[in-house]
Design an enzyme around this catalytic site. Structure first.
Site, short mmCIF file in Angstrom:
data_model
loop_
_atom_site.label_atom_id
_atom_site.label_comp_id
_atom_site.label_asym_id
_atom_site.label_seq_id
_atom_site.Cartn_x
_atom_site.Cartn_y
_atom_site.Cartn_z
N HIS A 45 0.64 -1.16 0.05
CA HIS A 45 0.13 -0.10 -0.07
C HIS A 45 0.96 1.20 -0.01
O HIS A 45 1.81 1.29 0.74
CB HIS A 45 -0.85 -0.09 1.23
CG HIS A 45 -1.78 1.14 1.64
ND1 HIS A 45 -1.51 1.84 2.72
CD2 HIS A 45 -2.54 1.71 0.73
CE1 HIS A 45 -2.17 3.23 2.68
NE2 HIS A 45 -2.86 2.93 1.53
N HIS A 89 1.09 12.22 -1.36
CA HIS A 89 0.17 11.35 -0.32
C HIS A 89 -0.96 12.63 0.01
O HIS A 89 -0.50 13.64 0.65
CB HIS A 89 1.17 11.06 0.86
CG HIS A 89 0.39 10.18 1.68
ND1 HIS A 89 0.99 9.47 2.71
CD2 HIS A 89 -1.07 9.76 1.72
CE1 HIS A 89 0.11 8.48 3.14
NE2 HIS A 89 -0.93 8.59 2.59
#
Ligand SMILES: *[C@@H]1O[C@H](CO)[C@@H](O)[C@H](O)[C@H]1NC(C)=O
Ligand SMILES: *[C@@H]1O[C@H](CO)[C@@H](O)[C@H](O)[C@H]1NC(C)=O
Ligand SMILES: *[C@@H]1O[C@H](CO)[C@@H](O)[C@H](O)[C@H]1NC(C)=O
Ligand SMILES: *[C@@H]1O[C@H](CO)[C@@H](O)[C@H](O)[C@H]1NC(C)=O
Length: 327
Positions: A45, A89
Site C-alpha cells: 500500500h 500522499h
C-alpha cells in the site's frame, strides 16, 4: 571452449540457468500453470512513500520491495504545483515522492532484469487527471512494453491467462487505475471493472470484516478482489498508519492477522483475494501468509527470483541434486 570448466560452470553447462529459471513463476513452479485471477499476492500500500514519517507507509523503495518478493504495488498520484503527475500522499505539499515516470522507470528496469516475474500495479488518480498523462508516463518509461491488455472488458474470472502465458508473451505487467481509465489507453485497465475492494483506513485492529466497499452497490460476482489490510490510528480527524501494530497486523495467523481477515473474506466470497495491501510489508510475516493463501509450503526468503527456490544458490543445489540422480 577457451577456458577450462570449473565445477560450477560444469554444472551450469549441463543444467543451464534458463532451464531452471523457466520453471519458476513469481518464485514458485506451482504458480506457472495457475491463472492470474487465482493467485494471491501481498501488495505494498502506498509503495512510493518510503521513510519513517507518519506520511510514509513503507520502509524500503520499490526495487527493494520487488527484490524481497512483492509482486503487487499500489501507488497514489496527484498533480504537483507545476502540473507534473507525481506520487504524492493526498497532496504534494504533504509528501511528494517524485514523478510517476521515475517510479515507472524503476519498475521497468526491474522487469527487464527479472524475466519470469509478473507484477500488478494499481495506481490511484487522486486529481482525476486525463488518462493521457498516465499514457505519457508509461511511454516515457517504456513500461508499456510489458503491459497486458485483456481480450475483453470485463474478463471472466476463469478467462484470465496463467502466469506461464503472461511470461511467454512478455506481458508481465497488469496495470490498473482506480478512476479515469479509458479505452483510448487500452493497457491501463479500469480497476473497478475487474476488482472490488474492502474498506480502507480501517481502525479496528481485529480486521473483523470483509465487506465490499467499492465500487458502491456492486456485486462481488465476476470480480477479483483486493483486501485493504493496513491499520490506521485516528488522531482527531487525521488517520495515520499504526506502525506499532505492524507485527500483528502483518502476521500470517492470529487475531487481526492477514490469515484471519482473509479467512473471513473466503467465507463470504468463496475464493481468495488477488491482492492484500499492507503497510511496512517487511514487518510481520507477509510471505508466509501469501504462501499459505496460495496453498504453498515454506516462506519466501526473497532474492531477485522472489522465491525460496528462486536464487542462484537454489539453482545450483537443484543442479547438484539432479547430478546425484544421474550418477
Ligand atoms: C533502493 O534502495 C536501495 C537500498 O535499499 C538502494 O541501494 C537503491 O539505490 C535504491 N534504488 C532506487 C532506484 O532508488
Ligand atoms: C483526455 O484528453 C484527450 C486529448 O488529449 C481528449 O481527447 C479526451 O477527451 C480527454 N478525456 C477526458 C475524459 O477528458
Ligand atoms: C499471446 O500472444 C498471442 C500472439 O499475439 C495472442 O494470440 C495470445 O492471445 C496471447 N496470449 C495471452 C494469454 O495474452
Ligand atoms: C486455484 O487455486 C487453488 C489453490 O489455491 C487450486 O486448488 C485450484 O485448482 C486453482 N484453480 C484454478 C482454476 O487454477
Amino acid at each position: 571452449m577457451r577456458y577450462p570448466l570449473s565445477p560450477i560452470s560444469f554444472i551450469f553447462s549441463l543444467f543451464p540457468l534458463s532451464a531452471y529459471a523457466q520453471a519458476l513463476c513469481n518464485g514458485h513452479a506451482e504458480l506457472c500453470s495457475r491463472q492470474y485471477s487465482n493467485i494471491t499476492q501481498i501488495g505494498t500500500h502506498d509503495s512510493a512513500f518510503v521513510g519513517t514519517m507518519p506520511t510514509d507507509n513503507q520502509e524500503v523503495n520499490i526495487t527493494a520491495q520487488l527484490d524481497a518478493g512483492i509482486r503487487f504495488l499500489q501507488a497514489q498520484s496527484h498533480l504537483d504545483g507545476s502540473g507534473s503527475l507525481n506520487l504524492c500522499h493526498t497532496t504534494c505539499m504533504e509528501k511528494d515522492a517524485g514523478p510517476l515516470s521515475d517510479y515507472l522507470t524503476d519498475l521497468k528496469i526491474w522487469l527487464d532484469a527479472n524475466p519470469n516475474e509478473v507484477v500488478t500495479l494499481l495506481l490511484t488518480n487522486g486529481d482525476n487527471v486525463n488518462i493521457s498523462l498516465f499514457d505519457t508516463a508509461f511511454t516515457i518509461s517504456n513500461l508499456n512494453k510489458y503491459t497486458y491488455t485483456p481480450p475483453t472488458s470485463p474478463l471472466g474470472l476463469s478467462a484470465w491467462p496463467t502466469l506461464n502465458e503472461l511470461i511467454g508473451n512478455n506481458t508481465r505487467l497488469i496495470a490498473f487505475l482506480d478512476t479515469g481509465a479509458a479505452p483510448s489507453v487500452h493497457y491501463i485497465l479500469d480497476e473497478f471493472t475487474y476488482f472490488f475492494e474492502t474498506p480502507f483506513d480501517v481502525t479496528d485492529p481485529k480486521f473483523a470484516e470483509c465487506t465490499l466497499d467499492r465500487p458502491k452497490g456492486a456485486t462481488a460476482d465476476g470480480r477479483m478482489y483486493i483486501v485493504n489490510h493496513f491499520l490506521d490510528l485516528s488522531i482527531g480527524s487525521v488517520d495515520i498508519p499504526d506502525d506499532s501494530a505492524d507485527d500483528t497486523t502483518n502476521a500470517a495467523t492470529g487475531v487481526g492477522s492477514i490469515g484471519a481477515q482473509v479467512g473471513i473474506c473466503e467465507g463470504l466470497y468463496g475464493r481468495a483475494p488477488v491482492g492484500v495491501l499492507v503497510d511496512n510489508f517487511d514487518r510481520g510475516n507477509v510471505f508466509a501468509a501469501q504462501d499459505a493463501l496460495n496453498g504453498l509450503g515454506g516462506p519466501i526468503k526473497g532474492g531477485g527470483g522472489g522465491g525460496d527456490d528462486g536464487g542462484v544458490g537454489g539453482v545450483i543445489s537443484k543442479g547438484i541434486n539432479d547430478l546425484k540422480d544421474v550418477f
